[in-house]
Design a protein around this motif. Structure first.
Motif, PDB file in Angstrom:
ATOM      1  N   SER A  49       0.871  -1.178   0.000  1.00  0.00           N
ATOM      2  CA  SER A  49       0.000   0.000   0.000  1.00  0.00           C
ATOM      3  C   SER A  49       0.900   1.217   0.000  1.00  0.00           C
ATOM      4  O   SER A  49       1.759   1.350   0.869  1.00  0.00           O
ATOM      5  CB  SER A  49      -0.901   0.002   1.239  1.00  0.00           C
ATOM      6  OG  SER A  49      -1.666   1.176   1.268  1.00  0.00           O
ATOM      7  N   GLU A 104       1.372   5.535  -0.887  1.00  0.00           N
ATOM      8  CA  GLU A 104       0.785   6.864  -1.033  1.00  0.00           C
ATOM      9  C   GLU A 104       1.587   7.610  -2.091  1.00  0.00           C
ATOM     10  O   GLU A 104       2.816   7.524  -2.133  1.00  0.00           O
ATOM     11  CB  GLU A 104       0.836   7.616   0.303  1.00  0.00           C
ATOM     12  CG  GLU A 104       0.117   6.916   1.435  1.00  0.00           C
ATOM     13  CD  GLU A 104      -1.395   6.906   1.254  1.00  0.00           C
ATOM     14  OE1 GLU A 104      -1.901   7.766   0.506  1.00  0.00           O
ATOM     15  OE2 GLU A 104      -2.044   6.034   1.845  1.00  0.00           O
ATOM     16  N   ALA A 153      -0.951   8.384  -9.182  1.00  0.00           N
ATOM     17  CA  ALA A 153      -2.097   8.012  -8.354  1.00  0.00           C
ATOM     18  C   ALA A 153      -1.871   8.529  -6.952  1.00  0.00           C
ATOM     19  O   ALA A 153      -0.741   8.505  -6.435  1.00  0.00           O
ATOM     20  CB  ALA A 153      -2.304   6.504  -8.342  1.00  0.00           C
ATOM     21  N   LYS A 194      -3.072   7.171  -4.372  1.00  0.00           N
ATOM     22  CA  LYS A 194      -2.871   5.996  -3.527  1.00  0.00           C
ATOM     23  C   LYS A 194      -3.042   4.755  -4.379  1.00  0.00           C
ATOM     24  O   LYS A 194      -3.887   4.721  -5.273  1.00  0.00           O
ATOM     25  CB  LYS A 194      -3.881   5.979  -2.376  1.00  0.00           C
ATOM     26  CG  LYS A 194      -3.668   4.854  -1.379  1.00  0.00           C
ATOM     27  CD  LYS A 194      -4.642   4.975  -0.219  1.00  0.00           C
ATOM     28  CE  LYS A 194      -4.390   3.881   0.815  1.00  0.00           C
ATOM     29  NZ  LYS A 194      -5.324   3.991   1.961  1.00  0.00           N
ATOM     30  N   VAL A 207      -5.276  -1.421  -7.271  1.00  0.00           N
ATOM     31  CA  VAL A 207      -6.341  -0.434  -7.362  1.00  0.00           C
ATOM     32  C   VAL A 207      -5.711   0.924  -7.139  1.00  0.00           C
ATOM     33  O   VAL A 207      -5.038   1.152  -6.128  1.00  0.00           O
ATOM     34  CB  VAL A 207      -7.442  -0.699  -6.328  1.00  0.00           C
ATOM     35  CG1 VAL A 207      -8.498   0.412  -6.397  1.00  0.00           C
ATOM     36  CG2 VAL A 207      -8.078  -2.050  -6.544  1.00  0.00           C
ATOM     37  N   HIS A 241      -6.167   5.084  -6.952  1.00  0.00           N
ATOM     38  CA  HIS A 241      -7.118   6.131  -6.609  1.00  0.00           C
ATOM     39  C   HIS A 241      -6.606   7.478  -7.089  1.00  0.00           C
ATOM     40  O   HIS A 241      -5.399   7.744  -7.077  1.00  0.00           O
ATOM     41  CB  HIS A 241      -7.355   6.162  -5.092  1.00  0.00           C
ATOM     42  CG  HIS A 241      -8.002   4.915  -4.577  1.00  0.00           C
ATOM     43  ND1 HIS A 241      -9.374   4.705  -4.609  1.00  0.00           N
ATOM     44  CD2 HIS A 241      -7.458   3.796  -4.000  1.00  0.00           C
ATOM     45  CE1 HIS A 241      -9.650   3.527  -4.092  1.00  0.00           C
ATOM     46  NE2 HIS A 241      -8.502   2.939  -3.709  1.00  0.00           N
ATOM     47  N   ASP A 242      -7.571   8.300  -7.530  1.00  0.00           N
ATOM     48  CA  ASP A 242      -7.233   9.647  -8.016  1.00  0.00           C
ATOM     49  C   ASP A 242      -6.094   9.568  -9.044  1.00  0.00           C
ATOM     50  O   ASP A 242      -5.008  10.118  -8.871  1.00  0.00           O
ATOM     51  CB  ASP A 242      -6.842  10.572  -6.863  1.00  0.00           C
ATOM     52  CG  ASP A 242      -7.981  10.740  -5.875  1.00  0.00           C
ATOM     53  OD1 ASP A 242      -9.152  10.680  -6.329  1.00  0.00           O
ATOM     54  OD2 ASP A 242      -7.724  10.946  -4.696  1.00  0.00           O
ATOM     55  N   SER A 283     -11.228   8.859 -10.782  1.00  0.00           N
ATOM     56  CA  SER A 283     -11.123   8.676  -9.328  1.00  0.00           C
ATOM     57  C   SER A 283     -10.612   7.292  -8.962  1.00  0.00           C
ATOM     58  O   SER A 283      -9.966   7.113  -7.929  1.00  0.00           O
ATOM     59  CB  SER A 283     -12.492   8.916  -8.674  1.00  0.00           C
ATOM     60  OG  SER A 283     -13.442   7.975  -9.186  1.00  0.00           O
ATOM     61  N   GLN A 284     -10.849   6.280  -9.801  1.00  0.00           N
ATOM     62  CA  GLN A 284     -10.384   4.935  -9.459  1.00  0.00           C
ATOM     63  C   GLN A 284     -10.140   4.118 -10.727  1.00  0.00           C
ATOM     64  O   GLN A 284     -10.978   4.069 -11.629  1.00  0.00           O
ATOM     65  CB  GLN A 284     -11.402   4.220  -8.575  1.00  0.00           C
ATOM     66  CG  GLN A 284     -10.927   2.848  -8.105  1.00  0.00           C
ATOM     67  CD  GLN A 284     -11.870   2.238  -7.071  1.00  0.00           C
ATOM     68  OE1 GLN A 284     -12.555   2.962  -6.356  1.00  0.00           O
ATOM     69  NE2 GLN A 284     -11.893   0.924  -7.000  1.00  0.00           N
ATOM     70  N   GLU A 333      -8.127   0.286 -12.110  1.00  0.00           N
ATOM     71  CA  GLU A 333      -7.488  -0.989 -11.805  1.00  0.00           C
ATOM     72  C   GLU A 333      -6.284  -1.153 -12.719  1.00  0.00           C
ATOM     73  O   GLU A 333      -6.369  -0.879 -13.926  1.00  0.00           O
ATOM     74  CB  GLU A 333      -8.445  -2.153 -12.034  1.00  0.00           C
ATOM     75  CG  GLU A 333      -9.576  -2.214 -11.027  1.00  0.00           C
ATOM     76  CD  GLU A 333     -10.483  -3.398 -11.261  1.00  0.00           C
ATOM     77  OE1 GLU A 333     -11.306  -3.691 -10.387  1.00  0.00           O
ATOM     78  OE2 GLU A 333     -10.369  -4.024 -12.350  1.00  0.00           O
ATOM     79  N   SER A 338     -10.425   1.831 -16.117  1.00  0.00           N
ATOM     80  CA  SER A 338     -11.154   2.718 -15.226  1.00  0.00           C
ATOM     81  C   SER A 338     -12.319   1.963 -14.608  1.00  0.00           C
ATOM     82  O   SER A 338     -12.974   1.155 -15.260  1.00  0.00           O
ATOM     83  CB  SER A 338     -11.662   3.951 -15.989  1.00  0.00           C
ATOM     84  OG  SER A 338     -12.654   3.568 -16.920  1.00  0.00           O
TER      85      SER A 338
END
Length: 823
Positions: free
Chosen positions: A52, A54, A72, A74, A85, A87-88, A107-108, A110, A120
């Motif tokens: 994970s 950031e 991204a 995150k 996955v 995000h942003d 916004s998200q 894969e 998307s």
């Protein structure tokens, strides 16, 4: 325990505090429970989070430069399949030509690192930037950005292509639209909208809608290509199987290329179609040049006129405001215009190999035709209206009632035709150069044609309409026009053909009919026609010929409505056998060139086609064989088969010469002699073969002179081929010539011969035997006074010129006395 109000109050406060603590405890427990479930759920599903991060960033280069970067906020990566996955997310594609990078954001997403695919999960936003320009006033980057929104977008890192099969909504500087399915090739900087493309834009003419089955945008050259495209506004519609649009940096259209079944139509009635079209647009979105190629078809529909035409190619030029200023048509150009009118509708046709049209803009912003030049076997045809055509196809009787040759069916041909137009698209002038021809079918059935080196036709155009307040108003009415004048110069040849039916109708009740067409031909250096008077003036040695006469003069004038003709200046005329008084002076009708032609010279001549009358004035001289008439005025009346000649005064008399022939022979040869007649008036009747002279008649022949108040000269009948040789006398051209048969003089008759003089009331001369018969009355008997024999009188005195004797019949003794005159 006894409850008091104070105790009750304290109890309620404690209970409220306890309830608050209970609620807070329940919330904290629920939160702890959710976190526990989220931490343990992947393990329960067999998925384990590997990493994970950031602020995740991933980039790829081609060894020289970075081609794209994935950002991204995150990223969560799972152990199973390495799926992540994001995000942003923001994916940047760097343009090799420089400038801002194109982006895909959402916004998200894969991320499948194994297959190098980014997909998307919800909305994806695509921003494509058009190339920047260097010209002043270039819009900002934001103004030049193309925005797209879609779902289910897939980006393949290997191919560097982003695709979607879902609905796409996009926004461009000119408007917004949608499509189904798209592919963005970041290598080629090319966007493909797969199907159902629809764009709503705002133009200077109002909202516009563009539809296409497919559209491609190429960023490198800032070009859009559409398949099966249609364009529609409230003012116009267009379509083509393929349209390519080259854009400027400000996203305005610079060039347009349309291929296959190109069509354009305006709400006001103008339309054009072709196999292909290219156009140049200025930076104000106004067309500057448009080229149409292959089977060009166009149509203009106005309130009172419709025009359609065709050509192999067409080129149109516009001013800075986008108004049409010139059109050039090439190869097999065809125009047809139908002009509506309550009185006389018209149909106009134009054919040429090359046509140039110049336009001006009226106050309403519409294009009006100012001039047109057609070259290459140019032909302009103005057909008769249905009403006119009905008359042209009617019976000869109806045609006879039509006055003049107005409302014609007209054709104009030349190597070059130039037309000028007045306001309101009214035809004002036509100029022709090179082998010009003018053909018209008159309402009375005549077919008139003319040819020459040059031609100029001026038309009377109706004045333009004005606003009640005096402001000029634009009009789309194509007013009908009338010919004001027409001038043809250089080797002019005019021909008029009168059909047999019309000719016979004109000659109803006449003794002579013609079963064939009547053809008249005029040659001259210059011909001028005036529409107001319908007069045709011919100069430069004009020569006229038809089946009845030939004429030459310095100037001729023909009235087109009536066919009347006047000629002035050294008029020379030959009357052909079956024409005006064809057997003038006994010449006989012309048959197989065996007849005798009559020739006339004068200062002036007038031909009246209706009355069949020809008048010659000014030292007029007519001769047929050796028979001659000279007079100030000679008139030939064909209907009456007669001739009139008049003298002006005693010093200007009618002079005639006839040929006479006796039956005897002189030295073994036939002899003939002239008979000279002078008088104030002459009336010749061909039916009677008689020339009637009146007013101071003076006849001289073979040394004899007769004077009387009037005299009739009778000519022998002329019958070509007749075995009666006595009735014919051959002239020098070996054609039959009628000689004098007899002469009858009356009123104060005086006969003068060498050595004798005779008087009486009447004398009859017979040419065959040379006999004079002189008679008088009881009160004034005839008398011959001989210088040697004295005077002789009687009831009748017969002078035998061949025997030179006088026979006296009757008298007071009622005896006959023969007196031989000394030779």
């Amino acid at each position: 325990m006894r409850w008091t109000v104070e105790k009750l109050r304290i109890s309620l406060v404690v209970l409220g505090i306890a309830l608050i603590f209970l609620i807070v405890a329940a919330f904290l427990y629920a939160r702890w429970q959710v976190r526990h479930i989220a931490r343990d759920l992947p393990a329960k599903l067999g998925i384990q989070i590997q990493q994970s991060t950031e602020g995740f960033t991933y980039s790829k280069s081609d060894g020289v430069r970075t081609v794209f970067v994935v950002h991204a906020a995150k990223a969560l990566q799972y152990r199973k399949g390495g799926l992540a996955v994001l995000h942003d997310v923001r994916i940047q594609f760097f343009n090799p030509q420089g400038g801002p990078a194109d982006t895909i954001a959402g916004s998200q997403f894969e991320y499948d690192p194994h297959n190098e695919i980014v997909r998307s999960v919800d909305e994806a936003h695509i921003d494509l930037h058009t190339p920047a320009g260097n010209t002043p006033g270039t819009p900002t980057q934001q103004d030049r950005t193309i925005h797209l929104v879609t779902h289910g977008l897939i980006f393949n890192e290997k191919t560097r292509m982003a695709t979607t099969d879902g609905l796409i909504e996009f926004r461009v500087p000119q408007g917004n639209g949608q499509a189904v399915g798209a592919t963005f090739d970041s290598k080629q900087n090319r966007l493909l909208l797969k199907s159902n493309v629809e764009l709503h834009a705002q133009t200077q003419k109002g909202p516009a809608v563009i539809h296409a089955t497919q559209a491609t945008y190429d960023q490198h050259i800032n070009q859009v290509t559409m398949e099966n495209a249609t364009y529609a506004t409230s003012a116009a519609r267009g379509s083509a199987h393929k349209i390519t649009v080259v854009l400027r940096s400000d996203s305005s259209v610079e060039n347009l290329d349309a291929q296959q079944d190109v069509r354009y139509q305006t709400a006001s009635g103008e339309s054009i179609s072709a196999n292909s079209m290219t156009a140049t647009i200025n930076n104000h979105n106004h067309p500057q040049v448009a080229n149409f190629q292959g089977n060009v078809q166009f149509q203009v529909q106005q309130k009172q006129a419709s025009t359609h035409g065709s050509a192999a190619a067409g080129q149109f030029f516009f001013n800075q405001q986008g108004h049409l200023r010139q059109a050039i048509m090439d190869q097999d150009v065809r125009f047809q215009q139908n002009v509506a009118s309550s009185t006389s509708p018209e149909v106009r046709d134009l054919k040429a190999e090359h046509l140039v049209m110049n336009f001006v803009t009226d106050l309403a912003g519409r294009a009006e035709l100012k001039s047109a030049t057609a070259t290459g076997d140019a032909s302009f045809h103005q057909a008769a209206s249905p009403r006119q055509q009905a008359v042209l196809n009617s019976t000869p009787k109806n045609k006879q009632n039509v006055k003049g040759d107005t409302a014609q069916d007209t054709t104009i041909r030349a190597q070059q035709l130039m037309a000028q137009f007045a306001p309101g698209n009214q035809l004002l002038q036509i100029d022709g150069k090179g082998n010009t021809q003018l053909r018209s079918v008159a309402m009375n059935g005549d077919i008139n044609t003319s040819s020459g080196d040059t031609l100029q036709i001026l038309f009377d155009a109706a004045p333009p309409k004005t606003h009640p307040q005096g402001t000029l108003m634009a009009t789309t009415t194509l007013n009908t026009t009338a010919i004001r004048s027409a001038v043809q110069q250089g080797h002019v040849v005019l021909q008029q053909v009168t059909p047999p039916a019309t000719l016979d109708t004109r000659r109803q009740g006449k003794t002579h009919q013609n079963t064939g067409s009547d053809i008249s031909i005029v040659t001259a250096d210059r011909a001028e026609y005036q529409g107001a008077t319908q007069l045709l003036t011919l100069t430069g040695g004009p020569r006229f010929k038809d089946s009845e006469l030939e004429m030459a003069a310095q100037q001729m004038r023909v009235h087109r409505a009536t066919g009347d003709m006047t000629a002035t200046g050294a008029v020379q005329t030959t009357i052909l056998g079956t024409g005006y008084a064809g057997s003038i002076l006994g010449g006989g009708e012309r048959q197989h060139d065996s007849g005798q032609l009559a020739h006339i010279v004068a200062d002036r001549a007038k031909i009246d086609r209706n009355t069949r009358q020809a008048t010659f004035e000014g030292d007029a001289r007519l001769w047929q064989g050796q028979n001659v008439i000279e007079a100030p005025v000679i008139e030939i009346l064909q209907q009456q088969q007669s001739l009139l000649a008049d003298g002006n005064n005693a010093s200007s008399m009618v002079h005639c010469t006839f040929l006479a022939s006796p039956s005897g022979k002189t030295e073994g040869k036939r002899s003939s002699y002239p008979v000279y007649v002078t008088s104030e008036h002459l009336l010749y009747s061909d039916a009677e073969r008689k020339a009637h002279f009146s007013g101071h008649v003076d006849i001289v022949s073979q040394g004899s002179q007769l004077q009387s108040d009037m005299a009739d000269v009778y000519l022998q009948p002329s019958t070509p081929g007749s075995p009666d040789a006595k009735s014919l006398q051959r002239t020098r051209d070996n054609s039959p010539q009628s000689a004098v048969e007899r002469i009858v003089a009356q009123g104060n008759v005086r006969m003068v011969q060498p050595g004798r003089r005779g008087t009486g009331a009447q004398i009859v001369y017979t040419a065959s035997d040379g006999r004079f018969v002189l008679t008088g009355s009881e009160q004034a008997p005839p008398r011959i006074v001989d210088a040697e024999r004295g005077s002789v009188t009687g009831h009748a005195l017969i002078f035998e010129s061949q025997q030179n004797t006088i026979l006296v019949q009757g008298g007071n003794s009622a005896t006959t006395t023969e007196t031989r005159v000394k030779k």
